[in-house]
Design a protein around this motif. Structure first.
Motif, PDB file in Angstrom:
ATOM      1  N   HIS A 228       1.600  12.758  -2.919  1.00  0.00           N
ATOM      2  CA  HIS A 228       0.328  12.174  -3.376  1.00  0.00           C
ATOM      3  C   HIS A 228       0.340  10.649  -3.150  1.00  0.00           C
ATOM      4  O   HIS A 228       1.329   9.979  -3.473  1.00  0.00           O
ATOM      5  N   PRO A 229      -0.764  10.099  -2.611  1.00  0.00           N
ATOM      6  CA  PRO A 229      -0.783   8.654  -2.322  1.00  0.00           C
ATOM      7  C   PRO A 229      -0.587   7.796  -3.565  1.00  0.00           C
ATOM      8  O   PRO A 229      -0.027   6.697  -3.469  1.00  0.00           O
ATOM      9  N   ALA A 230      -1.029   8.289  -4.725  1.00  0.00           N
ATOM     10  CA  ALA A 230      -0.871   7.479  -5.951  1.00  0.00           C
ATOM     11  C   ALA A 230       0.608   7.293  -6.287  1.00  0.00           C
ATOM     12  O   ALA A 230       1.012   6.240  -6.798  1.00  0.00           O
ATOM     13  N   VAL A 231       1.433   8.298  -5.988  1.00  0.00           N
ATOM     14  CA  VAL A 231       2.877   8.179  -6.242  1.00  0.00           C
ATOM     15  C   VAL A 231       3.488   7.180  -5.272  1.00  0.00           C
ATOM     16  O   VAL A 231       4.282   6.311  -5.659  1.00  0.00           O
ATOM     17  N   VAL A 232       3.099   7.270  -4.006  1.00  0.00           N
ATOM     18  CA  VAL A 232       3.632   6.332  -3.007  1.00  0.00           C
ATOM     19  C   VAL A 232       3.228   4.902  -3.376  1.00  0.00           C
ATOM     20  O   VAL A 232       4.037   3.969  -3.307  1.00  0.00           O
ATOM     21  N   TYR A 233       1.973   4.749  -3.809  1.00  0.00           N
ATOM     22  CA  TYR A 233       1.480   3.418  -4.167  1.00  0.00           C
ATOM     23  C   TYR A 233       2.273   2.824  -5.342  1.00  0.00           C
ATOM     24  O   TYR A 233       2.716   1.670  -5.287  1.00  0.00           O
ATOM     25  N   GLU A 234       2.450   3.622  -6.397  1.00  0.00           N
ATOM     26  CA  GLU A 234       3.142   3.077  -7.582  1.00  0.00           C
ATOM     27  C   GLU A 234       4.612   2.768  -7.275  1.00  0.00           C
ATOM     28  O   GLU A 234       5.150   1.786  -7.789  1.00  0.00           O
ATOM     29  N   ILE A 235       5.245   3.574  -6.438  1.00  0.00           N
ATOM     30  CA  ILE A 235       6.625   3.261  -6.038  1.00  0.00           C
ATOM     31  C   ILE A 235       6.632   1.956  -5.235  1.00  0.00           C
ATOM     32  O   ILE A 235       7.466   1.076  -5.451  1.00  0.00           O
ATOM     33  N   GLY A 236       5.665   1.813  -4.332  1.00  0.00           N
ATOM     34  CA  GLY A 236       5.555   0.578  -3.545  1.00  0.00           C
ATOM     35  C   GLY A 236       5.354  -0.637  -4.442  1.00  0.00           C
ATOM     36  O   GLY A 236       5.965  -1.696  -4.228  1.00  0.00           O
ATOM     37  N   MET A 237       4.510  -0.494  -5.486  1.00  0.00           N
ATOM     38  CA  MET A 237       4.252  -1.623  -6.403  1.00  0.00           C
ATOM     39  C   MET A 237       5.519  -2.006  -7.164  1.00  0.00           C
ATOM     40  O   MET A 237       5.825  -3.195  -7.319  1.00  0.00           O
ATOM     41  N   LEU A 238       6.260  -0.999  -7.627  1.00  0.00           N
ATOM     42  CA  LEU A 238       7.498  -1.287  -8.359  1.00  0.00           C
ATOM     43  C   LEU A 238       8.489  -2.048  -7.468  1.00  0.00           C
ATOM     44  O   LEU A 238       9.143  -2.998  -7.910  1.00  0.00           O
ATOM     45  N   ILE A 239       8.553  -1.618  -6.231  1.00  0.00           N
ATOM     46  CA  ILE A 239       9.482  -2.252  -5.293  1.00  0.00           C
ATOM     47  C   ILE A 239       9.061  -3.692  -5.006  1.00  0.00           C
ATOM     48  O   ILE A 239       9.887  -4.593  -4.927  1.00  0.00           O
ATOM     49  N   LYS A 240       7.732  -3.890  -4.901  1.00  0.00           N
ATOM     50  CA  LYS A 240       7.238  -5.260  -4.699  1.00  0.00           C
ATOM     51  C   LYS A 240       7.595  -6.140  -5.899  1.00  0.00           C
ATOM     52  O   LYS A 240       8.063  -7.272  -5.749  1.00  0.00           O
ATOM     53  N   GLU A 241       7.381  -5.588  -7.089  1.00  0.00           N
ATOM     54  CA  GLU A 241       7.670  -6.358  -8.307  1.00  0.00           C
ATOM     55  C   GLU A 241       9.165  -6.681  -8.419  1.00  0.00           C
ATOM     56  O   GLU A 241       9.554  -7.668  -9.029  1.00  0.00           O
TER      57      GLU A 241
ATOM     58  N   GLU B  24      -2.823   9.609 -12.803  1.00  0.00           N
ATOM     59  CA  GLU B  24      -3.318   8.319 -13.298  1.00  0.00           C
ATOM     60  C   GLU B  24      -2.221   7.270 -13.109  1.00  0.00           C
ATOM     61  O   GLU B  24      -1.027   7.569 -13.303  1.00  0.00           O
ATOM     62  N   SER B  25      -2.647   6.047 -12.797  1.00  0.00           N
ATOM     63  CA  SER B  25      -1.688   4.968 -12.543  1.00  0.00           C
ATOM     64  C   SER B  25      -0.694   4.805 -13.695  1.00  0.00           C
ATOM     65  O   SER B  25       0.525   4.705 -13.490  1.00  0.00           O
ATOM     66  N   SER B  26      -1.216   4.811 -14.942  1.00  0.00           N
ATOM     67  CA  SER B  26      -0.323   4.563 -16.092  1.00  0.00           C
ATOM     68  C   SER B  26       0.680   5.712 -16.259  1.00  0.00           C
ATOM     69  O   SER B  26       1.838   5.474 -16.614  1.00  0.00           O
TER      70      SER B  26
END
Ligand code: SF4
Ligand code: SF4
Length: 359
Positions: free
Chosen positions: A57-70, A13-15
């Motif tokens: 898992h793509p959800a892990v890659v996505y959340e790491i990418g979001m943190l880096i963007k932020e 889960e994202s959270s």
């Protein structure tokens, strides 16, 4: 001392992922990414659905990418090169294309004009995109590995060698120890700044492609990838693995770190199905090689790949990837020339139908 942060993350889960990542980053030396070009290197050994636990898992890659963007990254690049990559890098089943789209990240094809790197006696073609990256992040998967017992953040960077270029590298590094030195050379040239391991769902048994999915419930991160891999091996229950033994022998202190959150020995999994660490010594195994050696006959006690005819679909991917050219189709069956085999187990790793057992 560098921190190696291990924390609970029970699902994708994202959270759950986001909370775990923030805890990891707060407790380790995460690099400054503001205004930088960041290369994310997930493990996409082969393009398979996330449920198989072969790929990060793509959800892990996505959340790491979001943190880096932020945190203000100017540009994000995502790339890997599966061992059997023959066409463009389009990892759809593993969900990585969707992640790149959602993040507005570029997808890099490591086969585009690779650069030759020379390090510690190895000559390695490596992805040209490394030249563009200010920050490199390994996002590995918690999995066993037939040759190296475990595959983690350091070995994940072997994917920077494009596609089938990896196979001949095995001929130059035939033992687990020499292969460990090759991995160390690739890792050094990758200039990896930080590493994560996706251990929410991992793999036990005959990994890294044909093992058994196992719920681990962890996310891990550190600026010291060797310390992170040592922690992973300890959680799997290994006393040592070739990569870490060789790294510590050559660079004493390389895995020194603190554990600000969970300690690996406290969460080691007793029931984890490890790769057997060598066959047990028997009178036969101790004396037979010496007796045969006395007569000039070589006797190899290392395991070999065995081919299950009922599962084999004769796709010949194993023969294609075999660096020693030890495999061929004979009378409708895969035949192995044991004198040529160098025990790299690339065939086992690349067989899409789980038709190869190592024994
Ligand atoms: S890769 Fe697997 S299925 Fe394909 S020929 Fe080899 S053993 Fe058979
Ligand atoms: S037969 Fe398999 S294990 Fe032996 S050299 Fe070829 S790929 Fe490696």
């Amino acid at each position: 001392m560098t921190g190696c942060a291990i924390t609970r993350c029970m699902d994708y889960e994202s959270s759950s992922i986001r909370n775990a990542l923030q805890e990891i980053i707060a407790n380790t030396d995460f690099p400054c990414v503001e205004g930088k070009t960041v290369l994310l290197k997930p493990n996409v050994l082969s393009d398979n659905p996330p449920e198989k636990a072969i790929t990060t898992h793509p959800a892990v890659v996505y959340e790491i990418g979001m943190l880096i963007k932020e945190k203000g990254a100017a540009r994000i690049i995502i790339g890997d090169s599966p061992g059997m990559q023959t066409g463009p890098f389009r990892p759809k089943l593993s969900g990585i294309i969707d992640v790149a789209d959602k993040l507005g990240a570029e997808l890099a094809d490591f086969r585009d004009n690779p650069r030759i790197h020379e390090k510690d006696g190895f000559r390695m073609p490596m992805a040209a995109v490394l030249d563009d990256a200010d920050i490199v992040i390994s996002i590995a998967k918690f999995k066993t590995h037939q040759l190296m017992y475990a595959t983690g953040a350091v070995k994940n960077m072997f994917g920077l060698i494009p596609g089938l270029n990896k196979s001949p590298m095995h001929l130059k590094a035939r033992t687990p120890e020499s292969f460990a030195r090759l991995l160390m050379a690739v890792f050094a040239e990758s200039h990896t700044d930080y590493a994560f391991i996706d251990a929410v769902e991992g793999m036990e048994g005959p990994g890294p492609a044909n093992g058994i999915r196992k719920h681990i419930g962890l996310l891990m991160g550190s600026a010291n990838a060797y310390a992170l891999d040592k922690a992973e091996a300890a959680i799997m229950g290994y006393s040592s693995v070739p990569l870490i033994s060789e790294a510590e022998r050559i660079h004493p202190g390389i895995t020194d770190c603190s554990y600000p959150l969970l300690r690996p020995e406290e969460i080691a999994i007793d029931s984890f199905m490890r790769i057997p660490e060598g066959k047990k010594s028997t009178l036969r195994s101790l004396f037979l090689p010496n007796v045969l050696g006395f007569f000039g006959i070589q006797h190899d006690t290392r395991p070999y790949p065995h081919f299950d005819d009922s599962l084999c679909r004769r796709c010949l991917k194993c023969a294609e990837v075999c660096p020693a050219k030890a495999l061929e189709l004979r009378h409708g069956r895969i035949h192995i020339d044991k004198h040529r085999c160098i025990h790299c187990f690339c065939c086992h790793e690349m067989c899409p139908f789980d038709a190869i057992k190592i024994k």
